[in-house]
Enzyme design. Structure first.
Site, PDB file in Angstrom:
ATOM      1  N   SER A  77       0.804  -1.224   0.000  1.00  0.00           N
ATOM      2  CA  SER A  77       0.000   0.000   0.000  1.00  0.00           C
ATOM      3  C   SER A  77       0.834   1.270   0.000  1.00  0.00           C
ATOM      4  O   SER A  77       0.372   2.309  -0.478  1.00  0.00           O
ATOM      5  CB  SER A  77      -0.936   0.008   1.215  1.00  0.00           C
ATOM      6  OG  SER A  77      -0.191  -0.166   2.412  1.00  0.00           O
ATOM      7  N   HIS A 314      -1.116   6.249   6.279  1.00  0.00           N
ATOM      8  CA  HIS A 314      -0.480   6.098   4.973  1.00  0.00           C
ATOM      9  C   HIS A 314      -0.147   7.496   4.444  1.00  0.00           C
ATOM     10  O   HIS A 314      -0.781   8.476   4.838  1.00  0.00           O
ATOM     11  CB  HIS A 314      -1.398   5.358   3.990  1.00  0.00           C
ATOM     12  CG  HIS A 314      -1.387   3.875   4.167  1.00  0.00           C
ATOM     13  ND1 HIS A 314      -2.130   3.245   5.132  1.00  0.00           N
ATOM     14  CD2 HIS A 314      -0.722   2.886   3.502  1.00  0.00           C
ATOM     15  CE1 HIS A 314      -1.928   1.931   5.067  1.00  0.00           C
ATOM     16  NE2 HIS A 314      -1.069   1.695   4.083  1.00  0.00           N
TER      17      HIS A 314
END
Length: 347
Positions: A77, A314
């Site tokens: 990711s 993230h």
């Protein structure tokens, strides 16, 4: 008869050589006479290169190697662009919605900054482990199969999901404020990180087998919190933040050690290509979670399911731009040793 003819020519040449040595022929006559009698492949024009010369070998620079073919982006990711993925937008490569490949990832930024002769291919997938990189996930073709000998540059981030970081973060956040549930995961996380070594070696071996001349750049993970946290962030106390920083450092050190060991082997064998590690641990310094301008998304909690949304922690758009800077810098710098990639040229 042919054998006697050769003997006769050699004898004549020897006699001529002895005679010329006695009378003192001017410098430069000997080579011409030898060419005339024995025809060893000399040039008739003094400015012309002699026949039979080998092709010239030129060592390629790191940039020349990287741009000589296709750029292939793999990984998890942190490479797919989870932090900037929009579910109502079209994912990169016309599908693979669950892989959350986003145009705001560092991959399109790197691809757009260079003229790769073979174009680029983007197949990183959110949630990928080392095993899934080789076997596939969400019904998609395994990422490893996207690599072939035309690849000249391969980038990836991998290892965080092997260490179980999503579950670890959930355990740290979805807890009572005074609970030690976060740091209590230390032994299990350390075991998973140690088990990553052989898996990562296998991934690197598969990449090398498919693209033996490529440069492989492995990107590490950024420190999520300030080096000296002073306040709680998203139900994470100071001790929790320090522990998560330590775990990230341990993961990066493991990935970095494996890549360095693999590259030393390539260099020792004089093999083309490289395996390079980019340590991103300090990349977000001053922009960690909880700072005024973070390069990481803050917590997005699904209260009903008591789970942490995948976008949490993230990189933001700024974070991915920072990653692109690191990759571009590494493309220019190379592995810190001469590459054994050569280009042949006619003599």
């Amino acid at each position: 008869m042919k054998r006697w003819g050769v003997v006769r020519v050699v004898a004549v040449a020897a006699a001529l050589g002895a005679a010329l040595a006695l009378v003192g022929v001017p410098l430069g006559v000997y080579p011409k006479l030898a060419c005339a009698v024995l025809s060893p492949g000399c040039a008739t024009d003094p400015l012309q290169e002699p026949r039979g010369r080998l092709p010239r070998l030129t060592r390629l620079t790191p940039v020349q190697v990287a741009l000589s073919g296709t750029y292939v982006a793999l990984g998890d990711s942190y490479s797919s662009g989870e932090g900037v993925y929009e579910q109502d937008g079209s994912p990169v490569n016309g599908g693979a919605d669950r892989c959350h490949r986003a145009r705001g990832s560092y991959v399109p930024l790197v691809a757009g900054a260079h003229d790769f002769s073979g174009g680029n291919a983007f197949y990183a997938c959110s949630g990928a482990t080392t095993r899934q990189l080789l076997s596939g996930q969400y019904g998609q073709q395994p990422q490893i199969t996207r690599v072939d000998p035309s690849a000249s540059l391969i980038t990836l981030s991998i290892g965080g999901n092997d260490a179980g970081f999503t579950d670890v973060l959930t355990g740290c956040i979805v807890k009572l404020p005074w609970s030690s549930a976060c740091v209590d995961q230390d032994a299990e996380v350390a075991r998973r990180i140690d088990e990553l070594r052989p898996s990562l070696f296998k991934v690197l071996g598969e990449l090398r087998a498919r693209a033996p001349r490529a440069r492989v750049i492995v990107l590490g993970y950024p420190r999520p919190f300030p080096a000296s946290p002073s306040q709680a962030v998203d139900n994470l106390g100071v001790a929790d933040q320090r522990w998560l920083n330590t775990v990230t450092r341990k993961l990066n050190d493991t990935v970095g050690a494996v890549t360095a060991q693999y590259d030393r082997g390539l260099d020792g064998l004089g093999a083309p290509g490289s395996v390079e590690y980019v340590d991103a641990y300090e990349a977000f310094t001053g922009h960690e979670a909880g700072t005024a301008q973070p390069y990481l998304n803050s917590l997005a909690l699904d209260v009903d399911a008591l789970t942490v949304n995948a976008r949490s922690y993230h990189p933001t758009g700024d974070g991915y731009r920072r990653f692109a800077e690191l990759i571009n810098r590494q493309i220019a710098a190379g592995p810190g040793r001469p590459l054994h990639n050569f280009q042949t040229a006619a003599p």
